[in-house]
Scaffold this motif. Structure first.
Motif, PDB file in Angstrom:
ATOM      1  N   ARG A  50      37.117  47.535  35.851  1.00  7.10           N
ATOM      2  CA  ARG A  50      38.417  48.209  35.889  1.00  7.10           C
ATOM      3  C   ARG A  50      39.549  47.277  36.332  1.00  7.10           C
ATOM      4  O   ARG A  50      40.675  47.720  36.555  1.00  7.10           O
ATOM      5  CB  ARG A  50      38.350  49.423  36.812  1.00  7.10           C
ATOM      6  N   SER A  51      39.252  45.996  36.458  1.00  9.07           N
ATOM      7  CA  SER A  51      40.252  45.021  36.879  1.00  9.07           C
ATOM      8  C   SER A  51      40.817  44.273  35.685  1.00  9.07           C
ATOM      9  O   SER A  51      40.258  44.300  34.585  1.00  9.07           O
ATOM     10  CB  SER A  51      39.627  44.011  37.847  1.00  9.07           C
ATOM     11  N   ARG A  52      41.929  43.577  35.902  1.00  8.99           N
ATOM     12  CA  ARG A  52      42.513  42.711  34.878  1.00  8.99           C
ATOM     13  C   ARG A  52      41.738  41.402  34.888  1.00  8.99           C
ATOM     14  O   ARG A  52      42.042  40.492  35.669  1.00  8.99           O
ATOM     15  CB  ARG A  52      43.989  42.469  35.155  1.00  8.99           C
ATOM     16  N   THR A  53      40.749  41.311  34.042  1.00 15.16           N
ATOM     17  CA  THR A  53      39.856  40.157  34.062  1.00 15.16           C
ATOM     18  C   THR A  53      39.603  39.679  32.645  1.00 15.16           C
ATOM     19  O   THR A  53      39.951  40.367  31.677  1.00 15.16           O
ATOM     20  CB  THR A  53      38.528  40.528  34.751  1.00 15.16           C
ATOM     21  N   GLY A  54      39.003  38.519  32.521  1.00 17.54           N
ATOM     22  CA  GLY A  54      38.686  37.961  31.212  1.00 17.54           C
ATOM     23  C   GLY A  54      37.201  37.883  30.973  1.00 17.54           C
ATOM     24  O   GLY A  54      36.746  37.114  30.130  1.00 17.54           O
ATOM     25  N   GLY A  55      36.432  38.684  31.704  1.00 14.89           N
ATOM     26  CA  GLY A  55      34.990  38.666  31.523  1.00 14.89           C
ATOM     27  C   GLY A  55      34.357  37.446  32.171  1.00 14.89           C
ATOM     28  O   GLY A  55      34.912  36.820  33.069  1.00 14.89           O
ATOM     29  N   SER A  56      33.181  37.109  31.693  1.00 13.85           N
ATOM     30  CA  SER A  56      32.429  35.988  32.259  1.00 13.85           C
ATOM     31  C   SER A  56      33.219  34.692  32.071  1.00 13.85           C
ATOM     32  O   SER A  56      33.557  34.309  30.955  1.00 13.85           O
ATOM     33  CB  SER A  56      31.071  35.880  31.562  1.00 13.85           C
ATOM     34  N   THR A  57      33.516  34.008  33.181  1.00 11.58           N
ATOM     35  CA  THR A  57      34.425  32.861  33.141  1.00 11.58           C
ATOM     36  C   THR A  57      33.727  31.578  32.708  1.00 11.58           C
ATOM     37  O   THR A  57      34.267  30.812  31.905  1.00 11.58           O
ATOM     38  CB  THR A  57      35.055  32.636  34.528  1.00 11.58           C
ATOM     39  N   CYS A  61      31.270  37.002  41.210  1.00 17.53           N
ATOM     40  CA  CYS A  61      32.120  35.817  41.369  1.00 17.53           C
ATOM     41  C   CYS A  61      32.140  34.891  40.156  1.00 17.53           C
ATOM     42  O   CYS A  61      32.703  33.803  40.234  1.00 17.53           O
ATOM     43  CB  CYS A  61      31.748  35.042  42.640  1.00 17.53           C
ATOM     44  N   ASN A  62      31.583  35.326  39.010  1.00 16.14           N
ATOM     45  CA  ASN A  62      31.845  34.588  37.780  1.00 16.14           C
ATOM     46  C   ASN A  62      32.954  35.273  36.978  1.00 16.14           C
ATOM     47  O   ASN A  62      33.118  35.029  35.783  1.00 16.14           O
ATOM     48  CB  ASN A  62      30.589  34.457  36.912  1.00 16.14           C
ATOM     49  N   PHE A  63      33.725  36.130  37.653  1.00 19.62           N
ATOM     50  CA  PHE A  63      34.868  36.793  37.037  1.00 19.62           C
ATOM     51  C   PHE A  63      36.129  36.407  37.804  1.00 19.62           C
ATOM     52  O   PHE A  63      36.130  36.420  39.040  1.00 19.62           O
ATOM     53  CB  PHE A  63      34.715  38.311  37.083  1.00 19.62           C
ATOM     54  N   LEU A  64      37.184  36.062  37.081  1.00 18.04           N
ATOM     55  CA  LEU A  64      38.499  35.862  37.674  1.00 18.04           C
ATOM     56  C   LEU A  64      39.312  37.132  37.470  1.00 18.04           C
ATOM     57  O   LEU A  64      39.185  37.796  36.442  1.00 18.04           O
ATOM     58  CB  LEU A  64      39.226  34.676  37.041  1.00 18.04           C
ATOM     59  N   ILE A  65      40.181  37.438  38.434  1.00 13.80           N
ATOM     60  CA  ILE A  65      40.950  38.680  38.388  1.00 13.80           C
ATOM     61  C   ILE A  65      42.430  38.392  38.565  1.00 13.80           C
ATOM     62  O   ILE A  65      42.821  37.590  39.424  1.00 13.80           O
ATOM     63  CB  ILE A  65      40.477  39.650  39.496  1.00 13.80           C
ATOM     64  N   ASN A  66      43.236  39.046  37.762  1.00 12.70           N
ATOM     65  CA  ASN A  66      44.681  39.077  37.981  1.00 12.70           C
ATOM     66  C   ASN A  66      44.955  40.257  38.908  1.00 12.70           C
ATOM     67  O   ASN A  66      44.808  41.415  38.529  1.00 12.70           O
ATOM     68  CB  ASN A  66      45.413  39.257  36.647  1.00 12.70           C
ATOM     69  N   GLN A  67      45.361  39.954  40.136  1.00 10.03           N
ATOM     70  CA  GLN A  67      45.601  41.013  41.112  1.00 10.03           C
ATOM     71  C   GLN A  67      46.895  41.781  40.846  1.00 10.03           C
ATOM     72  O   GLN A  67      47.208  42.725  41.561  1.00 10.03           O
ATOM     73  CB  GLN A  67      45.623  40.424  42.525  1.00 10.03           C
ATOM     74  N   GLY A  68      47.615  41.360  39.832  1.00  6.69           N
ATOM     75  CA  GLY A  68      48.826  42.078  39.464  1.00  6.69           C
ATOM     76  C   GLY A  68      50.026  41.187  39.258  1.00  6.69           C
ATOM     77  O   GLY A  68      50.943  41.510  38.506  1.00  6.69           O
ATOM     78  N   THR A  69      50.020  40.025  39.921  1.00  8.76           N
ATOM     79  CA  THR A  69      51.171  39.119  39.821  1.00  8.76           C
ATOM     80  C   THR A  69      50.792  37.728  39.322  1.00  8.76           C
ATOM     81  O   THR A  69      51.635  36.828  39.293  1.00  8.76           O
ATOM     82  CB  THR A  69      51.849  38.968  41.193  1.00  8.76           C
ATOM     83  N   ALA A  70      49.554  37.534  38.941  1.00 14.28           N
ATOM     84  CA  ALA A  70      49.084  36.198  38.557  1.00 14.28           C
ATOM     85  C   ALA A  70      49.747  35.717  37.275  1.00 14.28           C
ATOM     86  O   ALA A  70      50.105  36.500  36.396  1.00 14.28           O
ATOM     87  CB  ALA A  70      47.569  36.206  38.377  1.00 14.28           C
ATOM     88  N   THR A  71      49.915  34.414  37.193  1.00 13.89           N
ATOM     89  CA  THR A  71      50.302  33.764  35.946  1.00 13.89           C
ATOM     90  C   THR A  71      49.049  33.163  35.327  1.00 13.89           C
ATOM     91  O   THR A  71      48.010  33.002  35.996  1.00 13.89           O
ATOM     92  CB  THR A  71      51.326  32.652  36.196  1.00 13.89           C
ATOM     93  N   ALA A  72      49.151  32.809  34.053  1.00  9.90           N
ATOM     94  CA  ALA A  72      48.033  32.129  33.418  1.00  9.90           C
ATOM     95  C   ALA A  72      47.748  30.799  34.103  1.00  9.90           C
ATOM     96  O   ALA A  72      46.592  30.397  34.259  1.00  9.90           O
ATOM     97  CB  ALA A  72      48.334  31.914  31.934  1.00  9.90           C
ATOM     98  N   ALA A  73      48.804  30.119  34.554  1.00 11.97           N
ATOM     99  CA  ALA A  73      48.628  28.838  35.234  1.00 11.97           C
ATOM    100  C   ALA A  73      47.830  29.013  36.521  1.00 11.97           C
ATOM    101  O   ALA A  73      46.982  28.171  36.854  1.00 11.97           O
ATOM    102  CB  ALA A  73      49.994  28.215  35.544  1.00 11.97           C
ATOM    103  N   GLU A  74      48.077  30.078  37.257  1.00 15.94           N
ATOM    104  CA  GLU A  74      47.328  30.327  38.494  1.00 15.94           C
ATOM    105  C   GLU A  74      45.870  30.645  38.197  1.00 15.94           C
ATOM    106  O   GLU A  74      44.958  30.165  38.902  1.00 15.94           O
ATOM    107  CB  GLU A  74      47.975  31.463  39.276  1.00 15.94           C
ATOM    108  N   LEU A  75      45.612  31.426  37.156  1.00 14.42           N
ATOM    109  CA  LEU A  75      44.235  31.751  36.793  1.00 14.42           C
ATOM    110  C   LEU A  75      43.470  30.500  36.352  1.00 14.42           C
ATOM    111  O   LEU A  75      42.327  30.284  36.764  1.00 14.42           O
ATOM    112  CB  LEU A  75      44.218  32.797  35.674  1.00 14.42           C
ATOM    113  N   GLU A  76      44.126  29.660  35.574  1.00 12.88           N
ATOM    114  CA  GLU A  76      43.463  28.447  35.116  1.00 12.88           C
ATOM    115  C   GLU A  76      43.258  27.473  36.274  1.00 12.88           C
ATOM    116  O   GLU A  76      42.193  26.842  36.380  1.00 12.88           O
ATOM    117  CB  GLU A  76      44.268  27.790  34.003  1.00 12.88           C
TER     118      GLU A  76
END
Length: 308
Positions: free
Chosen positions: A219-226, A259-274
């Motif tokens: 239910r989170s803003r995630t990209g699946g298995s990282t 912990c093989n999932f990254l999550i956008n907590q609501g304010t993340a940028t793509a640069a922060e996720l990468e």
């Protein structure tokens, strides 16, 4: 990018589908981040796609977008043409133990049609949050099975607009990878299962759904298995041992649940996720000597002036 949008769209060949300049992409990705497509093309059908590609200038880059469940689009957007397959590629039909599925058909919907037709062996698709096209490109798999286990053949179109078809052996499948040339855009697939009882198939699908909900941040803003599982290891275990569970950079976080999932907590940028993913890779290498390989596909360019 903005200064070249008009000239690029003016260079597009005739088509029956829809062309859009500076098309927003963030809202169609599961991460909910990323810049726009310089030009978005949504073909009507495979003939429209083939004709468009045949007439597209050779210097224009092409990126294919599905439901973007395992994709990170960088903040500066995607130069060139982004092709997104829609309803004309989402059909699913069962004939005996064989299914014909368009590349834009959701994996879950394919599993559901197979269930209703009494075709077993495709239940694992209900655990992959993507489309058949993505599953073909990445040899998508879950719960002990992969698309290679059920594929009869795949159809596609090359960058030059040529229609092509591959049998299972011709796909060159390995772990989370297909050996088909990168310029091929998949348009559909023929899949085959075994005879089964719809009620038993439904039960297995329910078990998969329950297991996903219990173990993944669905239910989170995630990209699946990282990251891919390295040979002899599980990526999540290496990440956990490296002390990365819950690690954050800006609005991006390593999931506490898996912990093989990254999550956008609501304010993340793509640069922060990468950047967070690269920090995880660095720490895992320092603690285990293993270099994690990205499973999430990263596309596009960084935002001009971005620091991350």
């Amino acid at each position: 990018m903005t200064t070249t949008t008009v000239s690029l769209i003016d260079r597009m060949p005739a088509c029956r589908g829809r062309l859009t300049a500076a098309a927003p992409l963030a809202n169609v990705t599961w991460f909910r981040v990323g810049g726009p497509a310089e030009v978005m093309f949504r073909p009507e059908d495979a003939d429209d796609l083939a004709g468009f590609l045949a007439g597209l200038p050779d210097d224009v880059p092409v990126t294919v977008l599905g439901v973007a469940s395992n994709l990170l689009i960088r903040d500066g957007g995607i130069p060139g043409v982004v092709i997104r397959l829609g309803r004309g590629f989402a059909g699913i039909a069962a004939d005996g133990l064989t299914l014909e599925a368009g590349a834009a058909a959701l994996d879950l919907n394919v599993a559901a049609v197979a269930r209703d037709a009494g075709v077993a062996g495709l239940e694992f698709l209900s655990g992959i949050p993507g489309t058949i096209g993505g599953a073909l490109r990445m040899n998508g798999g879950a719960y002990g099975h992969e698309i290679k286990d059920v594929l009869v053949s795949a159809q596609g179109v090359t960058r030059r607009g040529e229609r092509v078809s591959y049998d299972n052996a011709g796909m060159g499948f390995t772990y989370r990878h297909a050996g088909v040339p990168e310029d091929v855009i998949f348009t559909g697939a023929t899949l085959r299962g075994a005879a089964g009882d719809p009620a038993e198939i439904a039960q297995r699908m329910a078990e998969i759904s329950g297991k996903r909900a219990d173990t993944q941040p669905v239910r989170s803003r995630t990209g699946g298995s990282t990251f891919k599982n390295p040979p002899g290891h599980k990526a999540w275990e290496l990440i956990d041992k490296a002390g990365c569970r819950g690690l954050t950079i800006g609005g991006a976080q390593v999931s506490e649940k898996h912990c093989n999932f990254l999550i956008n907590q609501g304010t993340a940028t793509a640069a922060e996720l990468e950047a967070l993913g690269e920090e995880v890779r660095r720490r895992v290498f320092e603690t285990s000597g293993v270099t994690l390989e990205w499973e999430i596909k990263r596309v596009g360019v960084a935002r001009e002036g971005a620091s991350a």
